[in-house]
Write a protein that holds these residues in place. Sequence first.
Motif, PDB file in Angstrom:
ATOM      1  N   SER A 289     -18.162  -5.626   0.871  1.00  0.00           N
ATOM      2  CA  SER A 289     -17.593  -6.046  -0.404  1.00  0.00           C
ATOM      3  C   SER A 289     -17.533  -4.888  -1.386  1.00  0.00           C
ATOM      4  CB  SER A 289     -18.428  -7.177  -1.020  1.00  0.00           C
ATOM      5  OG  SER A 289     -18.474  -8.290  -0.161  1.00  0.00           O
ATOM      6  N   VAL A 290     -16.460  -4.840  -2.146  1.00  0.00           N
ATOM      7  CA  VAL A 290     -16.349  -3.864  -3.228  1.00  0.00           C
ATOM      8  C   VAL A 290     -16.914  -4.518  -4.487  1.00  0.00           C
ATOM      9  CG1 VAL A 290     -14.343  -2.789  -2.171  1.00  0.00           C
ATOM     10  CG2 VAL A 290     -14.008  -4.571  -3.862  1.00  0.00           C
ATOM     11  N   PRO A 291     -17.287  -3.721  -5.498  1.00  0.00           N
ATOM     12  CA  PRO A 291     -17.837  -4.311  -6.727  1.00  0.00           C
ATOM     13  C   PRO A 291     -16.893  -5.328  -7.358  1.00  0.00           C
ATOM     14  CG  PRO A 291     -18.216  -1.949  -6.692  1.00  0.00           C
ATOM     15  CD  PRO A 291     -17.320  -2.258  -5.523  1.00  0.00           C
ATOM     16  N   ASP A 292     -17.484  -6.338  -8.009  1.00  0.00           N
ATOM     17  CA  ASP A 292     -16.700  -7.431  -8.584  1.00  0.00           C
ATOM     18  C   ASP A 292     -15.713  -6.965  -9.648  1.00  0.00           C
ATOM     19  OD1 ASP A 292     -17.980  -9.241  -6.962  1.00  0.00           O
ATOM     20  OD2 ASP A 292     -19.500  -9.764  -8.457  1.00  0.00           O
ATOM     21  N   ASP A 293     -16.036  -5.844 -10.320  1.00  0.00           N
ATOM     22  CA  ASP A 293     -15.158  -5.390 -11.393  1.00  0.00           C
ATOM     23  C   ASP A 293     -14.041  -4.477 -10.885  1.00  0.00           C
ATOM     24  OD1 ASP A 293     -16.814  -3.314 -10.709  1.00  0.00           O
ATOM     25  OD2 ASP A 293     -17.188  -2.656 -12.770  1.00  0.00           O
ATOM     26  N   GLU A 294     -13.942  -4.290  -9.552  1.00  0.00           N
ATOM     27  CA  GLU A 294     -12.902  -3.457  -8.970  1.00  0.00           C
ATOM     28  C   GLU A 294     -11.734  -4.319  -8.511  1.00  0.00           C
ATOM     29  OE1 GLU A 294     -12.879  -0.130  -8.508  1.00  0.00           O
ATOM     30  OE2 GLU A 294     -14.868   0.296  -9.311  1.00  0.00           O
ATOM     31  N   PRO A 295     -10.509  -3.764  -8.514  1.00  0.00           N
ATOM     32  CA  PRO A 295      -9.362  -4.526  -7.990  1.00  0.00           C
ATOM     33  C   PRO A 295      -9.571  -4.860  -6.519  1.00  0.00           C
ATOM     34  CG  PRO A 295      -8.639  -2.567  -9.190  1.00  0.00           C
ATOM     35  CD  PRO A 295     -10.120  -2.449  -9.033  1.00  0.00           C
ATOM     36  N   LEU A 296      -9.439  -6.137  -6.153  1.00  0.00           N
ATOM     37  CA  LEU A 296      -9.730  -6.574  -4.791  1.00  0.00           C
ATOM     38  C   LEU A 296      -8.776  -5.978  -3.770  1.00  0.00           C
ATOM     39  CD1 LEU A 296     -10.641 -10.335  -5.305  1.00  0.00           C
ATOM     40  CD2 LEU A 296     -12.183  -8.425  -4.817  1.00  0.00           C
ATOM     41  N   LEU A 297      -7.533  -5.729  -4.158  1.00  0.00           N
ATOM     42  CA  LEU A 297      -6.535  -5.249  -3.203  1.00  0.00           C
ATOM     43  C   LEU A 297      -6.420  -3.733  -3.188  1.00  0.00           C
ATOM     44  CD1 LEU A 297      -3.749  -7.928  -3.784  1.00  0.00           C
ATOM     45  CD2 LEU A 297      -5.612  -7.927  -2.117  1.00  0.00           C
ATOM     46  N   ASP A 298      -7.271  -3.064  -3.959  1.00  0.00           N
ATOM     47  CA  ASP A 298      -7.210  -1.612  -4.035  1.00  0.00           C
ATOM     48  C   ASP A 298      -7.537  -0.951  -2.698  1.00  0.00           C
ATOM     49  OD1 ASP A 298      -9.431   0.866  -4.895  1.00  0.00           O
ATOM     50  OD2 ASP A 298      -7.312   1.063  -5.399  1.00  0.00           O
ATOM     51  N   ARG A 299      -8.546  -1.480  -1.994  1.00  0.00           N
ATOM     52  CA  ARG A 299      -8.991  -0.869  -0.753  1.00  0.00           C
ATOM     53  C   ARG A 299      -9.721  -1.890   0.106  1.00  0.00           C
ATOM     54  NH1 ARG A 299     -12.147   0.091  -4.914  1.00  0.00           N
ATOM     55  NH2 ARG A 299     -14.427   0.064  -4.801  1.00  0.00           N
TER      56      ARG A 299
ATOM     57  N   VAL B  53     -14.948   3.076   7.472  1.00  0.00           N
ATOM     58  CA  VAL B  53     -13.489   3.155   7.494  1.00  0.00           C
ATOM     59  C   VAL B  53     -12.995   2.602   6.165  1.00  0.00           C
ATOM     60  CG1 VAL B  53     -11.374   2.456   8.668  1.00  0.00           C
ATOM     61  CG2 VAL B  53     -13.463   2.848  10.004  1.00  0.00           C
ATOM     62  N   VAL B  54     -12.373   3.449   5.368  1.00  0.00           N
ATOM     63  CA  VAL B  54     -11.888   3.039   4.049  1.00  0.00           C
ATOM     64  C   VAL B  54     -10.369   3.165   4.046  1.00  0.00           C
ATOM     65  CG1 VAL B  54     -12.033   3.410   1.559  1.00  0.00           C
ATOM     66  CG2 VAL B  54     -14.027   3.883   3.016  1.00  0.00           C
ATOM     67  N   VAL B  55      -9.700   2.053   3.770  1.00  0.00           N
ATOM     68  CA  VAL B  55      -8.238   1.996   3.835  1.00  0.00           C
ATOM     69  C   VAL B  55      -7.686   1.601   2.477  1.00  0.00           C
ATOM     70  CG1 VAL B  55      -6.258   1.016   5.047  1.00  0.00           C
ATOM     71  CG2 VAL B  55      -8.449   1.178   6.219  1.00  0.00           C
ATOM     72  N   ARG B  56      -6.705   2.362   1.999  1.00  0.00           N
ATOM     73  CA  ARG B  56      -6.016   2.056   0.752  1.00  0.00           C
ATOM     74  C   ARG B  56      -4.525   2.003   1.015  1.00  0.00           C
ATOM     75  NH1 ARG B  56     -10.439   5.281  -1.036  1.00  0.00           N
ATOM     76  NH2 ARG B  56     -11.503   4.337  -2.809  1.00  0.00           N
ATOM     77  N   PRO B  57      -3.833   0.930   0.576  1.00  0.00           N
ATOM     78  CA  PRO B  57      -4.317  -0.297  -0.067  1.00  0.00           C
ATOM     79  C   PRO B  57      -5.014  -1.204   0.945  1.00  0.00           C
ATOM     80  CG  PRO B  57      -1.995  -0.512   0.401  1.00  0.00           C
ATOM     81  CD  PRO B  57      -2.376   0.896   0.785  1.00  0.00           C
ATOM     82  N   ALA B  58      -5.675  -2.239   0.441  1.00  0.00           N
ATOM     83  CA  ALA B  58      -6.445  -3.123   1.307  1.00  0.00           C
ATOM     84  C   ALA B  58      -5.583  -3.779   2.372  1.00  0.00           C
ATOM     85  CB  ALA B  58      -7.148  -4.189   0.463  1.00  0.00           C
ATOM     86  N   SER B  59      -4.359  -4.122   2.033  1.00  0.00           N
ATOM     87  CA  SER B  59      -3.489  -4.809   2.992  1.00  0.00           C
ATOM     88  C   SER B  59      -3.174  -3.944   4.207  1.00  0.00           C
ATOM     89  CB  SER B  59      -2.190  -5.242   2.313  1.00  0.00           C
ATOM     90  OG  SER B  59      -1.553  -4.139   1.697  1.00  0.00           O
ATOM     91  N   ALA B  60      -3.319  -2.624   4.080  1.00  0.00           N
ATOM     92  CA  ALA B  60      -3.028  -1.727   5.191  1.00  0.00           C
ATOM     93  C   ALA B  60      -4.079  -1.810   6.291  1.00  0.00           C
ATOM     94  CB  ALA B  60      -2.909  -0.288   4.694  1.00  0.00           C
ATOM     95  N   VAL B  61      -5.170  -2.559   6.060  1.00  0.00           N
ATOM     96  CA  VAL B  61      -6.164  -2.737   7.115  1.00  0.00           C
ATOM     97  C   VAL B  61      -5.530  -3.389   8.337  1.00  0.00           C
ATOM     98  CG1 VAL B  61      -7.001  -5.023   6.436  1.00  0.00           C
ATOM     99  CG2 VAL B  61      -8.578  -3.383   7.493  1.00  0.00           C
ATOM    100  N   LEU B  62      -4.456  -4.128   8.143  1.00  0.00           N
ATOM    101  CA  LEU B  62      -3.774  -4.783   9.262  1.00  0.00           C
ATOM    102  C   LEU B  62      -3.116  -3.781  10.202  1.00  0.00           C
ATOM    103  CD1 LEU B  62      -2.133  -7.731   7.300  1.00  0.00           C
ATOM    104  CD2 LEU B  62      -4.260  -7.758   8.639  1.00  0.00           C
TER     105      LEU B  62
END
Length: 200
Positions: free
Chosen positions: A137-147, A161-170
């Motif tokens: 989980s990323v911190p609550d105050d961070e944008p959820l879809l950022d990574r 493994v850190v992916v930006r944007p989050a949707s690119a994890v697919l």
Amino acid sequence: MLEGDEGWRCPTHADLAPLWRAEALDYETFAEYLGRAEPLATWLPWPLPPGWQVTDFGVVRGELDTDEPRAAVVGVVGASDAEGVVELALVSEEPGVGLGARVAGVDQTDPGREAGVGSPMLKIRVDGNAVPLWAVSVPDDEPLLDRAVLVGEAAGRWLWVVVRPASAVLLLPAMPEVLDVSGLGPELMALPFGVVPPAW
């Protein structure tokens, strides 16, 4: 982080090893990085997909030649039809170092209880093995879809493994297999490098 008579010291985390991070993005500097990072794995999707470039690399180790490296990171950037520009960072680290957490922008030093509990979010091929990855989980105050932040274990160390944007994890399951490229030698001379400001 402050440099003192006995090494580097963080006001929050006390004594620690410094992060060496590439200032120039080219083959010669990457070869220097590989020497500093050995024997840690240098994880990369291999071969890199067309149009992707290495945009960041660094290693955490002490300043003495006898000091062992404790963590290594490599970042790559590419494009996809569905997600546009995609950033991918891969970190190999010993427990307690915190480089993966820094790259991921999460609060804890290690992945915590989220890693290894329940079903993994997905699996990727790493050096011939199917490696399960759990979401952190990323911190609550961070944008959820950022990574998206995923953690597993490879070669006896944490694999972040850190992916930006989050949707690119697919895209991860369709990426080339992740390999330790540190032993490839001349093949690495063809690595494409690009100057893209890293997100961390």
